[in-house]
Every structure is written in C-alpha cells, then in structure tokens.
Scaffold this motif. Structure first.
Motif, short mmCIF file in Angstrom:
data_model
loop_
_atom_site.label_atom_id
_atom_site.label_comp_id
_atom_site.label_asym_id
_atom_site.label_seq_id
_atom_site.Cartn_x
_atom_site.Cartn_y
_atom_site.Cartn_z
N ARG A 1 8.23 11.04 3.68
CA ARG A 1 8.35 11.23 4.91
C ARG A 1 8.20 12.66 5.41
N ARG A 2 8.83 13.42 4.70
CA ARG A 2 8.57 14.89 4.98
C ARG A 2 7.07 15.19 4.70
N GLY A 3 6.46 14.98 3.52
CA GLY A 3 5.24 15.19 3.13
C GLY A 3 3.92 14.62 3.79
N PHE A 4 4.16 13.28 3.98
CA PHE A 4 2.97 12.47 4.69
C PHE A 4 3.36 12.18 6.10
N GLY A 5 4.64 12.71 6.74
CA GLY A 5 4.71 12.22 7.99
C GLY A 5 3.97 13.00 9.02
N ASN A 6 3.42 14.23 8.52
CA ASN A 6 2.75 15.18 9.29
C ASN A 6 1.14 14.63 9.24
N MET A 7 0.70 13.81 8.53
CA MET A 7 -0.75 13.38 8.50
C MET A 7 -1.07 12.77 9.67
N ARG A 8 -2.47 12.97 9.99
CA ARG A 8 -2.77 12.62 11.53
C ARG A 8 -2.80 11.29 11.68
N PRO A 9 -3.24 10.41 10.66
CA PRO A 9 -3.25 8.99 10.73
C PRO A 9 -1.72 8.41 10.98
N VAL A 10 -0.81 9.28 10.50
CA VAL A 10 0.57 8.90 10.60
C VAL A 10 0.95 8.99 12.15
N GLN A 11 0.81 10.12 12.60
CA GLN A 11 0.95 10.74 14.01
C GLN A 11 0.60 9.97 14.92
N GLU A 12 -0.81 9.68 14.81
CA GLU A 12 -1.48 9.15 15.62
C GLU A 12 -1.25 7.32 15.43
N GLY A 13 -0.79 7.14 14.65
CA GLY A 13 -0.83 5.67 14.21
C GLY A 13 -1.85 4.89 14.11
N SER A 14 -3.02 5.61 13.66
CA SER A 14 -4.30 4.94 13.64
C SER A 14 -4.49 3.96 12.67
N TRP A 15 -3.57 3.66 11.65
CA TRP A 15 -3.62 2.86 10.57
C TRP A 15 -3.20 1.55 11.28
N VAL A 16 -3.79 0.25 11.11
CA VAL A 16 -3.56 -0.75 11.71
C VAL A 16 -2.33 -1.59 11.00
N TRP A 17 -2.22 -1.27 9.82
CA TRP A 17 -0.91 -2.19 9.40
C TRP A 17 0.22 -1.23 9.57
N LEU A 18 0.15 0.11 9.70
CA LEU A 18 1.38 1.05 10.28
C LEU A 18 1.75 0.74 11.71
N LYS A 19 0.66 0.47 12.50
CA LYS A 19 0.77 0.10 13.80
C LYS A 19 1.55 -1.18 14.02
N ARG A 20 1.32 -2.25 13.35
CA ARG A 20 1.82 -3.46 13.27
C ARG A 20 3.53 -3.29 12.77
N LEU A 21 3.43 -2.59 12.01
CA LEU A 21 4.88 -2.58 11.34
C LEU A 21 5.66 -1.58 12.28
N ASN A 22 5.30 -0.62 12.90
CA ASN A 22 6.13 0.07 13.84
C ASN A 22 6.38 -0.73 15.13
N GLU A 23 5.58 -1.71 15.63
CA GLU A 23 5.44 -2.60 16.72
C GLU A 23 6.66 -3.80 16.34
N ALA A 24 6.90 -3.95 15.01
CA ALA A 24 7.81 -4.75 14.74
C ALA A 24 9.31 -4.35 15.04
N SER A 25 10.09 -5.33 15.41
CA SER A 25 11.54 -4.84 15.77
C SER A 25 12.25 -4.33 14.59
N ARG A 26 13.25 -3.68 14.53
CA ARG A 26 13.87 -3.08 13.35
C ARG A 26 14.22 -4.35 12.48
N LYS A 27 14.61 -5.33 12.79
CA LYS A 27 15.07 -6.43 12.01
C LYS A 27 14.18 -7.09 11.15
N ARG A 28 12.89 -6.89 11.87
CA ARG A 28 11.79 -7.49 11.31
C ARG A 28 11.16 -6.75 10.02
N ARG A 29 11.15 -5.44 10.52
CA ARG A 29 10.71 -4.36 9.45
C ARG A 29 11.69 -4.54 8.34
#
Length: 185
Positions: A76-104
């Motif tokens: 989280r500390r190291g990769f959290g500052n990467m542009r794809p993470v901050q912009e949410g440009s990865w499709v899988w990451l976007k879907r995971l983040n859009e899921a509810s807390r329970k679904r994640r």
C-alpha cells in the motif's frame, strides 16, 4: 527428498533456538510472505516437526497472517502512489473498488481459498484497492486456514515419510482430487 530443500536441517536448525524458535519461525514466515515467491510448505512442515502438528499449524498460520499484513502495508505504501492505482485505470481495480466492503471481503476470501494462487498477488490486489487493513487481516486469517492445515500436514509427513507415508499419500491424492474438481468447473 532433501535434495530440494534440506527440511530436516531446517527443522533441526529451528529447534536449536529453543523458545526463540517460535519468534524465528514467525519472522521467517513474514519474510516468505513479503518475498511472495517461496513456498511456505517447508517451513510449515518444519514447524510441525519442531512444535507438533497443532502448535505448528498455529505458528505457521500466525506467521502467514503477520507476513501478509506487513506485505499489505508495504504494498500500500509503495504501490499506492502509482499513477494507475491513483487514477483507478486498471479495470480489475476499478471493479474491485466499486464492490461493497462485504463483496470485496468475499472476493478476497475466495481468492485465498484457491490452491496454488500466489499469495503475493492476492495481497497486492487487496493493498492497492480500497480494502480496509483489518478486513484484509480477518479474511486472510480465515482463508489461509485450509491451505496452512494442508501444508502443515503434508510438510510434516514429507519430513517423516517413513512413519507417515500412508497419510501423505492420502493427502496428496485428496489434493489431486480437489484440483480435478476445480478444473472441471
């Protein structure tokens, strides 16, 4: 079978530390989890030989969860500052983040239950998502129980193959059966 990793030597070395062997095992488990490329089977087996099956299981599980927690924090500390993470440009990451807390949490639990899926990949995905740290720890603990139980049993029986070859054979056949069932799905 010690041509791959001298597991008997690992168990003997670990036992030589007496009480401190528990802390050393936890540290080694954490390092294995952080590196994400080494299997923990050998350490789980050594823990079972040194501490006994049940205590060895709990020490291995605790070390795995500790290591996953440290890895989560580092990722989280190291990769959290990467542009794809901050912009949410990865499709899988976007879907995971859009899921509810329970679904994640359910997604992470299912990923933890899949045999042979590298733990580091699961930890990375959770760390760069919006998953809460304590949700991650709880789900990792629950999801690691079956794999650590099998690793502990197989690792122990592998080291003590002369005494436990029937149980080792049965365990390996069970894993092959589970693998075949999963492949058919």
């Amino acid at each position: 079978m010690d041509w791959f990793i001298p597991v008997d030597d690992l168990a003997e070395w670990l036992a030589s530390f007496g009480f401190w062997a528990i802390l050393l095992s936890l540290l080694l488990s954490a390092i294995i989890a952080i590196l994400g490329i080494m299997p923990s089977l050998f350490l789980s087996g050594a823990n079972a030989v040194v501490f006994g099956l049940i205590p060895g299981f709990w020490i291995s599980l605790s070390g795995e969860v500790l290591g996953a927690g440290v890895s989560f924090w580092l990722y989280r500390r190291g990769f959290g500052n990467m542009r794809p993470v901050q912009e949410g440009s990865w499709v899988w990451l976007k879907r995971l983040n859009e899921a509810s807390r329970k679904r994640r949490a359910v997604i992470l639990l299912l990923a933890r239950l899949i045999p042979l899926l590298p733990s580091g990949i699961i930890t990375f995905a959770a760390a760069v998502s919006h998953m809460r740290f304590w949700d991650f720890i709880l789900v990792t603990f629950i999801g690691k129980v079956p794999s650590i139980a099998m690793e502990t049993l197989i690792g122990h029986d592998f080291i003590r193959i002369e005494e436990n070859y029937p149980r080792l054979l049965f365990s390996l056949l069970f894993l092959v059966f589970i693998y075949i069932l999963m492949r058919k799905r």
